[in-house]
Write a protein that holds these residues in place. Structure first.
Motif, PDB file in Angstrom:
ATOM      1  N   SER A  59     -36.842  25.847 -15.804  1.00  0.00           N
ATOM      2  CA  SER A  59     -36.139  26.648 -14.785  1.00  0.00           C
ATOM      3  C   SER A  59     -36.250  25.962 -13.420  1.00  0.00           C
ATOM      4  O   SER A  59     -35.324  26.031 -12.597  1.00  0.00           O
ATOM      5  CB  SER A  59     -36.739  28.053 -14.696  1.00  0.00           C
ATOM      6  OG  SER A  59     -36.614  28.672 -15.947  1.00  0.00           O
ATOM      7  N   LYS A  62     -33.505  23.703 -12.219  1.00  0.00           N
ATOM      8  CA  LYS A  62     -32.298  24.260 -11.585  1.00  0.00           C
ATOM      9  C   LYS A  62     -32.351  24.033 -10.068  1.00  0.00           C
ATOM     10  O   LYS A  62     -31.324  23.988  -9.404  1.00  0.00           O
ATOM     11  CB  LYS A  62     -32.171  25.746 -11.914  1.00  0.00           C
ATOM     12  CG  LYS A  62     -31.769  25.970 -13.378  1.00  0.00           C
ATOM     13  CD  LYS A  62     -31.501  27.406 -13.662  1.00  0.00           C
ATOM     14  CE  LYS A  62     -31.131  27.629 -15.126  1.00  0.00           C
ATOM     15  NZ  LYS A  62     -29.838  27.024 -15.491  1.00  0.00           N
ATOM     16  N   PRO A  67     -28.339  23.886 -10.131  1.00  0.00           N
ATOM     17  CA  PRO A  67     -28.320  25.176 -10.843  1.00  0.00           C
ATOM     18  C   PRO A  67     -27.664  25.080 -12.223  1.00  0.00           C
ATOM     19  O   PRO A  67     -27.972  25.854 -13.122  1.00  0.00           O
ATOM     20  CB  PRO A  67     -27.499  26.079  -9.911  1.00  0.00           C
ATOM     21  CG  PRO A  67     -27.617  25.443  -8.562  1.00  0.00           C
ATOM     22  CD  PRO A  67     -27.727  23.968  -8.797  1.00  0.00           C
ATOM     23  N   SER A  68     -26.749  24.105 -12.392  1.00  0.00           N
ATOM     24  CA  SER A  68     -26.046  23.979 -13.681  1.00  0.00           C
ATOM     25  C   SER A  68     -26.909  23.333 -14.770  1.00  0.00           C
ATOM     26  O   SER A  68     -26.500  23.311 -15.939  1.00  0.00           O
ATOM     27  CB  SER A  68     -24.768  23.157 -13.496  1.00  0.00           C
ATOM     28  OG  SER A  68     -25.108  21.869 -12.977  1.00  0.00           O
ATOM     29  N   HIS A  69     -28.089  22.801 -14.390  1.00  0.00           N
ATOM     30  CA  HIS A  69     -28.910  22.163 -15.422  1.00  0.00           C
ATOM     31  C   HIS A  69     -29.410  23.233 -16.380  1.00  0.00           C
ATOM     32  O   HIS A  69     -29.982  24.243 -15.978  1.00  0.00           O
ATOM     33  CB  HIS A  69     -30.099  21.394 -14.810  1.00  0.00           C
ATOM     34  CG  HIS A  69     -30.673  20.389 -15.765  1.00  0.00           C
ATOM     35  ND1 HIS A  69     -31.692  20.701 -16.637  1.00  0.00           N
ATOM     36  CD2 HIS A  69     -30.345  19.106 -16.018  1.00  0.00           C
ATOM     37  CE1 HIS A  69     -31.960  19.631 -17.374  1.00  0.00           C
ATOM     38  NE2 HIS A  69     -31.156  18.639 -17.010  1.00  0.00           N
ATOM     39  N   ASN A 169     -25.938  18.005 -16.778  1.00  0.00           N
ATOM     40  CA  ASN A 169     -26.516  19.333 -17.020  1.00  0.00           C
ATOM     41  C   ASN A 169     -27.576  19.299 -18.122  1.00  0.00           C
ATOM     42  O   ASN A 169     -28.087  20.325 -18.534  1.00  0.00           O
ATOM     43  CB  ASN A 169     -25.432  20.381 -17.328  1.00  0.00           C
ATOM     44  CG  ASN A 169     -24.600  20.022 -18.549  1.00  0.00           C
ATOM     45  OD1 ASN A 169     -24.687  18.918 -19.075  1.00  0.00           O
ATOM     46  ND2 ASN A 169     -23.783  20.955 -18.990  1.00  0.00           N
TER      47      ASN A 169
END
Ligand code: B12
Ligand code: SF4
Ligand code: SF4
Length: 303
Positions: A59, A62, A67-69, A169
């Motif tokens: 988390s 991100k 954030p798209s990872h 991503n």
């Protein structure tokens, strides 16, 4: 159809089974050989480690990446058309490192502007093998009734751009970091116990595997520059001027690989593939971190 003996080992010693299977595929697969070059073997024995699929570091990516990872749970959920909460309660990530063989590294050491043909073949055909390894591991595990996915080989895998350049991503190096394979470096390359001249891959599954420990002192502690400010060999190796004391300029690096370095005159007989994916990797050879960790203990300068 899997033999009962294989099923038994997968249930009793899952970690050993998965590691052996990946090593066996690297050792025996025709896809790890160049038929047009006397069956030249591209990848040496791999390193295999595991991460807990719900490790909080995923988390954190991100924020660290974008954030798209995807977290492993999101990556698996998207592949199966489910919500993350619908998946089994525990997930594992299998991460492997494919070290370039000595001959390939040696050939790239001699280069100063463009990659050797062996390095370029390893970029192109070696990644094809990496993809087949991802696929074969997914097939093996799903054949045993587990859920499994190779996020980097999914249709949803994408590379985007921000002001620093491209990012994906599903960053295989960050997955490798989570599994304790090593650390990042001044050149951006990922330094493992077999060095920086490698490619990496991963899958996510609900097969329960023990998380490997992360022992590095910081996300950069395998790099001499971040230990004591020394080395900087990769700065001098980069023909694009993309590496400085401030790090790696991804835009310059990509631009060099696309346009500048690979004029027909520079090709020395040409590559087999589009020059935009011929690779480069001069910063990963003829450097102290090429095939080992040059700094075992890191003083924390960054990260
Ligand atoms: C986009 C891309 C590129 C771009 C950008 C590279 C980059 N640095 O991101 C360009 C075109 C420049 C490129 C070039 C190359 N690439 Co490329 N590329 C990718 C790709 C598709 C995605 C990378 C990505 O998502 N990066 C995310 C960004 C955010 O990562 P980053 O900027 O490096 O991350 C930094 C921060 O996160 C920072 N950080 C800051 N704070 C913190 C805190 C924590 C806790 C952590 C963990 C990190 C961290 O650490 C990182 C390093 O500074 C991957 C394949 C994949 N799916 O992963 C291959 C990949 C990274 N490429 C690879 C290779 C081999 C190359 C080349 C050598 C070309 C070649 N094959 O000959 C060069 C090397 C460039 C270099 N010096 O690293 C390998 C790397 C293996 C290795 N040994 O490190 C990969 C993993 C492909 C693979 N399957 O193995 N690549
Ligand atoms: S060449 Fe030296 S400074 Fe560059 S990444 Fe390797 S250890 Fe770090
Ligand atoms: S891959 Fe080539 S252009 Fe990119 S940083 Fe390394 S040496 Fe420079």
């Amino acid at each position: 159809m899997l033999l009962p003996r294989i099923k038994e080992q997968l249930h009793t010693e899952p970690a050993q089974f998965v590691e052996q299977e990946i090593k066996e595929l690297v050792r025996t697969s025709a896809a790890n050989r160049l038929a047009f070059l006397d069956d030249y073997v591209m990848w040496a024995e791999p390193l295999v480690r595991f991460a807990d699929g719900d490790d909080p570091i995923f988390s954190e990516y991100k924020t660290i990446i974008a954030p798209s990872h995807l977290t492993p749970r999101e990556a698996l959920a998207q592949a199966y058309g489910k919500s993350p909460a619908e998946l089994p309660p525990s997930l594992s990530v299998v991460s492997w490192i494919l070290p370039a063989v000595a001959e390939t590294r040696k050939s790239n050491r001699a280069e100063t502007r463009v990659p050797s043909r062996l390095w370029s073949h390893t970029r192109w055909y070696g990644e094809q093998f990496n993809n087949s390894l991802r696929q074969q591991m997914v097939t093996l595990l799903t054949g045993m009734g587990y859920v499994a996915v190779a996020p980097a080989a999914q249709p949803y895998f994408k590379t985007e751009r921000n002001e620093k350049g491209p990012y994906s991503n599903w960053s295989e190096r960050h997955i490798a970091y989570a599994a304790g394979h090593g650390t990042f470096s001044l050149s951006d390359g990922f330094i493992t116990e077999r060095g920086i001249a490698h490619r990496c891959g991963s899958i996510v599954t609900d097969l329960m595997l023990p998380a490997s420990p992360r022992t590095a002192a910081s996300p950069f502690s395998n790099c001499l520059f971040y230990v004591d400010g020394s080395c900087q060999a990769c700065i001098a190796r980069c023909p694009a001027g993309a590496i400085t004391e401030h790090g790696h300029d991804k835009i310059k690096c990509q631009q060099y690989q696309r346009d500048i370095g690979y004029s027909p005159a520079a090709l020395k007989g040409g590559y087999d593939n589009d020059t935009s994916v011929a690779g480069c990797g001069l910063c990963q050879t003829k450097v102290p971190c090429e095939d080992r960790i040059p700094a075992k203990i890191g003083k924390k300068k960054r990260g």
